[in-house]
Design a protein around this motif. Structure first.
Motif, PDB file in Angstrom:
ATOM      1  N   GLY A 198       0.811  -1.216   0.000  1.00  0.00           N
ATOM      2  CA  GLY A 198       0.000   0.000   0.000  1.00  0.00           C
ATOM      3  C   GLY A 198       0.841   1.261   0.000  1.00  0.00           C
ATOM      4  N   PRO A 199       0.170   2.425  -0.013  1.00  0.00           N
ATOM      5  CA  PRO A 199       0.866   3.706  -0.101  1.00  0.00           C
ATOM      6  C   PRO A 199       1.824   3.920   1.061  1.00  0.00           C
ATOM      7  N   ASN A 200       2.740   4.871   0.878  1.00  0.00           N
ATOM      8  CA  ASN A 200       3.639   5.247   1.973  1.00  0.00           C
ATOM      9  C   ASN A 200       2.824   5.725   3.172  1.00  0.00           C
ATOM     10  N   ASP A 201       3.439   5.622   4.362  1.00  0.00           N
ATOM     11  CA  ASP A 201       2.712   5.918   5.603  1.00  0.00           C
ATOM     12  C   ASP A 201       2.094   7.313   5.609  1.00  0.00           C
ATOM     13  N   ASP A 202       2.829   8.306   5.085  1.00  0.00           N
ATOM     14  CA  ASP A 202       2.270   9.670   5.130  1.00  0.00           C
ATOM     15  C   ASP A 202       1.135   9.860   4.128  1.00  0.00           C
ATOM     16  N   GLU A 203       0.921   8.865   3.243  1.00  0.00           N
ATOM     17  CA  GLU A 203      -0.182   8.923   2.271  1.00  0.00           C
ATOM     18  C   GLU A 203      -1.334   8.009   2.686  1.00  0.00           C
ATOM     19  N   SER A 204      -1.245   7.465   3.875  1.00  0.00           N
ATOM     20  CA  SER A 204      -2.189   6.423   4.266  1.00  0.00           C
ATOM     21  C   SER A 204      -2.987   6.887   5.484  1.00  0.00           C
ATOM     22  N   PRO A 205      -4.032   7.704   5.257  1.00  0.00           N
ATOM     23  CA  PRO A 205      -4.708   8.408   6.351  1.00  0.00           C
ATOM     24  C   PRO A 205      -5.478   7.487   7.309  1.00  0.00           C
ATOM     25  N   ASN A 206      -5.966   6.344   6.817  1.00  0.00           N
ATOM     26  CA  ASN A 206      -6.790   5.492   7.682  1.00  0.00           C
ATOM     27  C   ASN A 206      -5.978   4.606   8.609  1.00  0.00           C
ATOM     28  N   GLU A 260      12.632   4.425  -5.361  1.00  0.00           N
ATOM     29  CA  GLU A 260      11.273   4.968  -5.258  1.00  0.00           C
ATOM     30  C   GLU A 260      10.305   4.101  -6.076  1.00  0.00           C
ATOM     31  N   ILE A 261       9.184   3.788  -5.470  1.00  0.00           N
ATOM     32  CA  ILE A 261       8.143   3.022  -6.169  1.00  0.00           C
ATOM     33  C   ILE A 261       7.414   3.946  -7.143  1.00  0.00           C
ATOM     34  N   ASP A 262       7.031   3.410  -8.279  1.00  0.00           N
ATOM     35  CA  ASP A 262       6.301   4.194  -9.282  1.00  0.00           C
ATOM     36  C   ASP A 262       4.824   4.268  -8.862  1.00  0.00           C
ATOM     37  N   TRP A 263       4.495   5.284  -8.072  1.00  0.00           N
ATOM     38  CA  TRP A 263       3.131   5.368  -7.524  1.00  0.00           C
ATOM     39  C   TRP A 263       2.102   5.694  -8.593  1.00  0.00           C
ATOM     40  N   GLU A 264       2.578   6.280  -9.660  1.00  0.00           N
ATOM     41  CA  GLU A 264       1.648   6.559 -10.749  1.00  0.00           C
ATOM     42  C   GLU A 264       1.114   5.240 -11.318  1.00  0.00           C
ATOM     43  N   TRP A 267      -1.439   3.716  -8.755  1.00  0.00           N
ATOM     44  CA  TRP A 267      -2.791   4.295  -8.767  1.00  0.00           C
ATOM     45  C   TRP A 267      -3.503   4.004 -10.083  1.00  0.00           C
ATOM     46  N   ASN A 268      -2.725   3.937 -11.131  1.00  0.00           N
ATOM     47  CA  ASN A 268      -3.305   3.634 -12.435  1.00  0.00           C
ATOM     48  C   ASN A 268      -3.938   2.232 -12.451  1.00  0.00           C
ATOM     49  N   VAL A 269      -3.241   1.272 -11.865  1.00  0.00           N
ATOM     50  CA  VAL A 269      -3.779  -0.091 -11.831  1.00  0.00           C
ATOM     51  C   VAL A 269      -4.968  -0.166 -10.875  1.00  0.00           C
ATOM     52  N   VAL A 270      -4.864   0.545  -9.742  1.00  0.00           N
ATOM     53  CA  VAL A 270      -5.994   0.572  -8.802  1.00  0.00           C
ATOM     54  C   VAL A 270      -7.242   1.108  -9.506  1.00  0.00           C
ATOM     55  N   LYS A 271      -7.041   2.123 -10.349  1.00  0.00           N
ATOM     56  CA  LYS A 271      -8.188   2.738 -11.038  1.00  0.00           C
ATOM     57  C   LYS A 271      -8.761   1.844 -12.132  1.00  0.00           C
ATOM     58  N   GLY A 272      -8.096   0.741 -12.433  1.00  0.00           N
ATOM     59  CA  GLY A 272      -8.678  -0.183 -13.407  1.00  0.00           C
ATOM     60  C   GLY A 272      -7.911  -0.283 -14.718  1.00  0.00           C
ATOM     61  N   ASN A 273      -6.761   0.388 -14.782  1.00  0.00           N
ATOM     62  CA  ASN A 273      -6.037   0.403 -16.056  1.00  0.00           C
ATOM     63  C   ASN A 273      -4.876  -0.586 -16.141  1.00  0.00           C
ATOM     64  N   GLY A 274      -4.816  -1.522 -15.215  1.00  0.00           N
ATOM     65  CA  GLY A 274      -3.747  -2.521 -15.285  1.00  0.00           C
ATOM     66  C   GLY A 274      -3.941  -3.421 -16.493  1.00  0.00           C
ATOM     67  N   PRO A 275      -2.900  -4.181 -16.857  1.00  0.00           N
ATOM     68  CA  PRO A 275      -2.996  -5.012 -18.064  1.00  0.00           C
ATOM     69  C   PRO A 275      -4.124  -6.041 -18.015  1.00  0.00           C
TER      70      PRO A 275
END
Ligand SMILES: [Fe+2]
Ligand SMILES: [Fe+2]
Lengths: 313, 249
Positions: A198-206, A260-264, A267-275
């Motif tokens: 999952g996202p880095n800790d500072d990007e993970s509000p929950n 650095e992980i490619d967060w773009e 998020w792109n795959v999370v949004k449904g654009n993965g292969p």
């Protein structure tokens, strides 16, 4: 009243007393768990597809039996987890409908394709390996039914991880082509595996609330670091290279630094654009739709049988 | 020896191919619980095949391995029944294929327990326990689908009609069958026919299904004469072994 209940609830959690289905719980706690457990269940079920893709092509009897049993285990994990979610007052059919409509999420890792046999080794080694890192702490989750389901799941996941590593080992000890196949699989699965935390800790509000409720015990970044530290050593053992030029042992922190992980991409795959996002959902929907007449027949037969019994009695 | 291997391969190839077919369902079943159950049955069949291929490799010696049989023989060397290689179709067709096979297999393995080949008898005894469960499963689903909805009834009736011409190939004796019976290693297939058919009739009746009139029986599987389907199974099954020969997996 609510404040009093909430305090008692938190006290229990602080004392490591498990919360059980009939206990009072804050609505947000229940919702968080339903979301997390159902996403987890969906991941097990969708996760059957990329590996199932190689069942008919597994290269030996031993591998075919091993893979088939593994994919079946994942179906079993899905079952335990849906059952755990149902203790929170939701229905499996509704959760599954949310998966099929695309409303519910599942682990993005399963939106990548399994192109070669080495991918089966890499998934077992890396994906099941990352899953274990995430899931072992869940065996102590504050919610009893989830924690108990995870104890069973984790036992099997560690077997999967060993089986995957062993497939990789065999390839790495094999011909040049086989070793190249193993390296290529590591190249493709490494970064998506790191994204599983999952996202880095500072990007993970929950995360903070989940930690307080002891649904979560370690932060995303801590778990990811632990995974990197363990897996780098295993890759050395295999004699293949982690595809990260920034990977270095840090004497000071006693951990591996990594790039650095490619967060773009994440998020792109999370949004449904993965292969494979579309292929995975299509496959699930197809199985479900084509099974409708079977489910209807089972219900109709059970109903007839019940009526016949009533008549006799 | 050659006939003994042929005899063992008849049994092993049935288990291998029907297990392979069932394994195609994994991840795509109509109900999660049925997905798991069908995979369990696939694992039983493939496990039996593996035991028998191991036995063949041991008997033949000369560095043969269990994988040589499933992964390195072309279509004409396979000895499975045509029934086993028939495609999955819908869930009802798969269940019908399994049911026709299970009803035969139950009688066959029961008799094979008395084989004078002790190793084979032991393998049969172990598999018989599994097969009892397989028939319970396929038989229950025949009844549920046959006596379920109008749609399920029509679908399963069609599958019964379509697969009926493969139902009785199992009772036709090959040279290996005759040899094995003579040596008291094998079983008398003729003696299995009546109990198998009675069992089928009983369940089909409960399922409110019509029993097709016995017509032509397709044959040839035991002699390596197969449908076009087996070649496609093998092109999946054997892909890696063929693409990367002499590799360890
Ligand atoms: Fe799992
Ligand atoms: Fe797993």
């Amino acid at each position: 009243m609510e404040a009093h209940l909430e305090k008692r609830f938190q006290d229990k959690i602080d004392q490591e007393i498990k919360i059980e289905p009939k206990d009072w719980m804050p609505e947000k706690y229940r919702k968080t768990l339903v979301r997390q457990i159902s996403q987890h269940a969906h991941s097990e079920i969708v996760g059957m597809l990329p590996e199932g893709n190689w069942i008919t092509r597994a290269p030996s009897l031993k591998r075919k039996l091993g893979l088939l049993a593994k994919v079946q285990d994942e179906a079993g994990h899905g079952l335990y987890l849906y059952a755990a979610a149902e203790t929170l007052g939701v229905e499996r059919a509704d959760l599954v409908a949310d998966l099929h409509s695309g409303k519910a999420k599942y682990s993005s890792i399963f939106n990548y394709p399994t192109m070669t046999w080495a991918d089966i080794g890499a998934i077992g080694w890396l994906v099941d390996g990352a899953a274990i890192m995430n899931q072992v702490p869940l065996c102590r989750c504050s919610y009893g039914p989830y924690a108990r389901a995870m104890v069973r799941v984790c036992k099997e996941e560690s077997f999967h991880q060993r089986q995957g590593f062993e497939i990789m080992m065999t390839l790495c000890n094999g011909t040049t082509e086989q070793k190249e196949m193993a390296q290529d699989a590591l190249n493709r699965w490494w970064w998506p595996s790191l994204m599983m935390f999952g996202p880095n800790d500072d990007e993970s509000p929950n995360s903070k609330q989940s930690m307080a409720w002891k649904i979560k015990r370690f932060s995303n970044d801590d778990l990811r670091q632990k995974f990197v530290d363990v897996t780098v050593e295993q890759a050395k053992h295999l004699g293949i290279n982690i595809p990260d030029p920034d990977l270095n042992w840090n004497e000071e922190t006693q951990h591996y630094d990594f790039g650095e992980i490619d967060w773009e991409e994440f998020w792109n795959v999370v949004k449904g654009n993965g292969p494979c996002n579309k292929a995975r959902l299509d496959a699930r929907n197809k199985a479900h739709d084509e099974g409708a007449w079977v489910r209807e027949a089972a219900v109709a037969y059970a109903e007839k049988k019940r009526k016949r019994k009533e008549k006799v009695a | 020896m050659e006939l003994k291997i042929k005899y063992l391969l008849q049994i092993a190839d049935n288990a291998m191919i029907i297990g392979h077919r069932l394994s195609e369902w994994c991840g795509h079943g109509p109900i999660l619980e049925q997905d798991i159950a069908m995979t369990n049955i696939a694992l039983d069949h493939l496990g039996l095949a593996r035991n028998l291929y191991q036995y063949c490799a041991r008997l033949e010696g000369g560095g043969k391995t269990e994988d040589d049989y499933p992964y390195k023989r072309d279509v004409r060397k396979w000895r499975n029944l045509l029934l086993c290689e028939q495609d999955n179709g819908d869930f009802g067709k798969t269940i019908t294929r399994q049911f026709l096979y299970d009803t035969f297999n139950l009688q066959f393995l029961t008799a094979l327990q008395d084989s004078h080949d002790e190793h084979l008898a032991a393998i049969a005894a172990k598999s018989l326990k599994e097969t009892t469960y397989h028939l319970q499963y396929s038989g229950d689903w025949m009844i549920r689908l046959g006596d379920g909805t109008e749609e399920s009834h029509d679908r399963i009736q069609k599958s019964v009609n379509d697969l009926w011409m493969y139902a009785d190939e199992s009772f036709l004796e090959s040279e290996a069958d005759r040899w094995a019976l003579n040596e008291k290693i094998g079983v008398d297939l003729n003696a299995l026919k009546l109990p198998t058919q009675n069992n089928r009739t009983e369940i089909l009746k409960e399922a409110t299904l019509q029993i097709p009139e016995s017509g032509w029986t397709q044959q040839g599987g035991k002699e390596g004469k197969h449908s076009e389907q087996l070649g496609y199974i093998l092109s999946d099954l054997q892909f890696l072994q063929r693409a990367y020969p002499n590799s360890v997996w």
